[in-house]
Design a protein around this motif. Structure first.
Motif, short mmCIF file in Angstrom:
data_model
loop_
_atom_site.label_atom_id
_atom_site.label_comp_id
_atom_site.label_asym_id
_atom_site.label_seq_id
_atom_site.Cartn_x
_atom_site.Cartn_y
_atom_site.Cartn_z
N ALA A 109 0.83 -1.20 0.00
CA ALA A 109 0.00 0.00 0.00
C ALA A 109 0.87 1.26 0.00
CB ALA A 109 -0.92 -0.01 1.22
N ILE A 149 -3.98 8.63 -0.83
CA ILE A 149 -4.60 7.94 0.30
C ILE A 149 -5.61 6.91 -0.20
CG2 ILE A 149 -6.09 8.21 2.31
CD1 ILE A 149 -4.86 10.96 2.72
N GLY A 151 -3.85 4.01 -1.91
CA GLY A 151 -3.12 3.26 -0.88
C GLY A 151 -4.06 2.41 -0.04
N MET A 152 -5.18 3.00 0.39
CA MET A 152 -6.14 2.25 1.20
C MET A 152 -6.76 1.11 0.41
SD MET A 152 -6.03 3.25 4.27
CE MET A 152 -7.39 2.31 4.96
N LEU A 189 -4.29 -1.63 0.28
CA LEU A 189 -4.20 -2.27 1.59
C LEU A 189 -5.34 -3.26 1.81
CD1 LEU A 189 -2.71 -2.35 4.38
CD2 LEU A 189 -4.39 -0.70 5.16
N LEU A 190 -6.57 -2.79 1.53
CA LEU A 190 -7.73 -3.65 1.75
C LEU A 190 -7.71 -4.86 0.82
CD1 LEU A 190 -10.47 -0.87 2.23
CD2 LEU A 190 -9.38 -2.27 3.99
N SER A 192 -9.74 -0.11 8.34
CA SER A 192 -8.46 0.16 9.02
C SER A 192 -7.91 1.50 8.56
CB SER A 192 -7.48 -0.97 8.76
OG SER A 192 -7.47 -1.31 7.39
N PHE A 241 -4.12 3.48 9.11
CA PHE A 241 -2.97 3.49 8.21
C PHE A 241 -3.01 4.68 7.24
CE2 PHE A 241 -0.40 1.83 4.60
CZ PHE A 241 0.79 1.74 5.30
N SER A 242 -4.19 5.29 7.08
CA SER A 242 -4.26 6.40 6.13
C SER A 242 -3.46 7.60 6.60
CB SER A 242 -5.72 6.79 5.88
OG SER A 242 -6.34 7.13 7.09
N LEU A 269 -0.21 7.00 5.11
CA LEU A 269 -0.31 7.30 3.67
C LEU A 269 -0.31 8.81 3.43
CD1 LEU A 269 -3.00 4.65 2.66
CD2 LEU A 269 -0.55 4.58 2.16
N THR A 270 -0.95 9.56 4.34
CA THR A 270 -0.93 11.03 4.22
C THR A 270 0.50 11.54 4.29
OG1 THR A 270 -3.05 11.08 5.38
CG2 THR A 270 -1.87 13.16 5.16
#
Lengths: 104, 233
Positions: free
Chosen positions: A71, A89, A92-93, A96-97, B167, B170-171, B174-175
């Protein structure tokens, strides 16, 4: 977390005093060249210092191969290509998921 | 406020407007993540007014969620906001004649975004800036302040709607990734980031988040060394 308020007030005061420093008091002082140069490295150093353990360390152990690494890599690529925080973001999320779902 | 003052004020507002498009999403992200990090809505909103510094607020909620001690939180805020001292130094010639209340107000409103817009105008028209630059800066600063408070409120509202099963914690990482990539503009900044990242991982077992402090120092030192004694060319 009730202790957050005094810490927040102190953080606000520190920030305000830094901003007031030269406008309010030290009109004539010029910062040494080394300080000006060093400040340029604060954002890359501090931000990376937060991100690396968050991605690579889990429960105190170095665990690089995990869904967060994928991610983070995709988010970095998107940030580099688009400069968009939101897009980084979101992708990336999503990665990740998706990887978390496939991992198990 | 005289006519010329109000023109400068409105000009500051107008020049700041394009930047707000980029700032508003960040304020919203901050609002969402502050709730997720465990802050109450009131505290999350108050921080945008009390601290009023984007990256420091992000770091603050991240460290607070990890139960870092107060002195590490405050040291991080200090280091991350030190750059504002440079902005303060660079603006001080234009604000020298003002009274203490003006100086305090403009200092409170001094952010990266207000500075960037104001200094580029002040440098072009220094005489005008010395006479009425404070009105221009007030317009730019208030525009940013209002956008930051409003977008924080929207973020807090949205954050309360998002199910906690996602979840989202984790963002925040990422930010930070999205914020750090654009500042890696040359070899020295990349070296600084790499040194800080490796040190942070190696030192992640240290108590009191000392690994973060060690990593920041190592990164800054490595950046300076990589740049060499001549500085940036």
């Amino acid at each position: 977390m009730s202790r957050i308020w005094p810490v927040m007030a102190a953080a606000g005061l520190i920030t305000f005093l830094i901003r007031l420093s030269f406008i309010g008091v030290l009109h004539r002082w010029r910062p040494p060249r080394i300080v000006e140069r060093a400040l340029r490295f604060v954002p890359p150093a501090v931000l990376t210092a937060i991100v690396f353990p968050e991605v690579l360390v889990r429960d105190g152990a170095f665990t690089p191969w995990n869904p967060r690494l994928a991610a983070a890599a995709v988010a970095a690529l998107v940030a580099w290509k688009t400069r968009s925080v939101i897009l980084s973001i979101v992708t990336g999320m999503a990665v990740l998921l998706a990887v978390q779902a496939l991992w198990h | 406020m005289g006519r010329e003052a109000s023109i400068e004020f409105l000009r500051g507002l107008r020049d700041e407007a394009p930047i707000l498009v980029g700032v508003a999403p960040l304020g919203m992200i901050y609002g969402v993540l502050a709730l997720r990090a465990g802050l109450e809505a009131g505290a999350a909103q108050a921080m945008s007014a009390i601290v009023f510094a984007g990256s420091a607020q992000f770091l603050f909620v991240q460290l607070a969620a990890q139960a870092a001690p107060a002195w590490v939180l405050l040291l991080t805020v200090l280091v991350v906001n030190l750059r504002h001292a440079l902005y303060s130094a660079s603006l001080s010639p234009y604000f020298r004649r003002l009274g203490p209340r003006w100086k305090a107000l403009l200092s409170y409103l001094l952010t990266d975004e207000a500075y960037a817009v104001a200094i580029s105008r002040f440098v072009v028209a220094p005489q005008e800036a010395r006479e009425r630059g404070h009105w221009y800066f007030l317009g730019a600063g208030l525009a940013l302040w209002t956008a930051w408070q409003a977008s924080t409120a929207v973020g807090i509202f949205l954050g309360a709607q998002i199910p906690s099963a996602w979840s989202l914690d984790f963002s925040l990482a990422l930010t930070f990734i999205a914020l750090v990539v654009p500042v890696l503009r040359d070899r020295a900044t990349v070296v600084a980031a790499a040194a800080a990242g490796v040190t942070a991982v190696v030192a992640s077992g240290l108590p009191f988040k000392l690994g973060l402090v060690a990593a920041a120092v190592a990164g800054i030192a490595a950046g300076l060394l990589a740049e060499g004694p001549g500085g940036r060319r």
